[in-house]
Design a protein around this motif. Structure first.
Motif, PDB file in Angstrom:
ATOM      1  N   ARG A 155      34.197  30.205  47.373  1.00  0.00           N
ATOM      2  CA  ARG A 155      33.522  31.465  47.049  1.00  0.00           C
ATOM      3  C   ARG A 155      34.325  32.666  47.548  1.00  0.00           C
ATOM      4  O   ARG A 155      34.487  33.654  46.835  1.00  0.00           O
ATOM      5  CB  ARG A 155      32.123  31.461  47.657  1.00  0.00           C
ATOM      6  CG  ARG A 155      31.335  32.685  47.335  1.00  0.00           C
ATOM      7  CD  ARG A 155      29.978  32.595  47.949  1.00  0.00           C
ATOM      8  NE  ARG A 155      29.004  32.821  46.907  1.00  0.00           N
ATOM      9  CZ  ARG A 155      27.725  32.677  47.054  1.00  0.00           C
ATOM     10  NH1 ARG A 155      27.243  32.251  48.190  1.00  0.00           N
ATOM     11  NH2 ARG A 155      26.912  32.945  46.073  1.00  0.00           N
ATOM     12  N   THR A 156      34.838  32.575  48.768  1.00  0.00           N
ATOM     13  CA  THR A 156      35.628  33.665  49.342  1.00  0.00           C
ATOM     14  C   THR A 156      36.949  33.829  48.598  1.00  0.00           C
ATOM     15  O   THR A 156      37.369  34.944  48.295  1.00  0.00           O
ATOM     16  CB  THR A 156      35.886  33.412  50.838  1.00  0.00           C
ATOM     17  OG1 THR A 156      34.628  33.252  51.506  1.00  0.00           O
ATOM     18  CG2 THR A 156      36.654  34.548  51.468  1.00  0.00           C
ATOM     19  N   LYS A 160      36.205  35.479  45.258  1.00  0.00           N
ATOM     20  CA  LYS A 160      35.862  36.897  45.446  1.00  0.00           C
ATOM     21  C   LYS A 160      37.116  37.727  45.688  1.00  0.00           C
ATOM     22  O   LYS A 160      37.314  38.774  45.067  1.00  0.00           O
ATOM     23  CB  LYS A 160      34.895  37.033  46.619  1.00  0.00           C
ATOM     24  CG  LYS A 160      34.466  38.440  46.900  1.00  0.00           C
ATOM     25  CD  LYS A 160      33.536  38.475  48.102  1.00  0.00           C
ATOM     26  CE  LYS A 160      33.307  39.898  48.547  1.00  0.00           C
ATOM     27  NZ  LYS A 160      32.612  39.968  49.818  1.00  0.00           N
ATOM     28  N   LYS A 211      39.281  38.017  42.511  1.00  0.00           N
ATOM     29  CA  LYS A 211      38.714  38.964  41.549  1.00  0.00           C
ATOM     30  C   LYS A 211      39.058  40.403  41.944  1.00  0.00           C
ATOM     31  O   LYS A 211      39.377  41.224  41.087  1.00  0.00           O
ATOM     32  CB  LYS A 211      37.206  38.801  41.453  1.00  0.00           C
ATOM     33  CG  LYS A 211      36.800  37.543  40.719  1.00  0.00           C
ATOM     34  CD  LYS A 211      35.291  37.386  40.734  1.00  0.00           C
ATOM     35  CE  LYS A 211      34.848  36.089  40.097  1.00  0.00           C
ATOM     36  NZ  LYS A 211      33.388  35.910  40.151  1.00  0.00           N
TER      37      LYS A 211
END
Length: 57
Positions: free
Chosen positions: A46-47, A50, A53
């Motif tokens: 997830r990190t 993120k 992106k």
């Protein structure tokens, strides 16, 4: 115990079989693939997604 990682080639084949042309989704899945053997002290998927992106935009 390490989980088995699916390679980019297999992911691309699966994407084509699903009739999906979602390149951003494919790239995020590839990031997960690169990060699949991470240690507990390293960043989670997830990190990584993120941060990627943020860099992409």
């Amino acid at each position: 115990m390490r989980r088995r990682c699916i390679g980019l080639r297999q992911r691309m084949i699966a994407t084509k079989e699903e009739n999906s042309d979602n390149i951003p989704e494919l790239m995020l899945a590839y990031l997960n693939e690169l990060n699949c053997d991470r240690l507990e002290t390293e960043l989670d998927n997830r990190t990584v997604q993120k941060d990627t992106k943020v860099i992409a935009w």
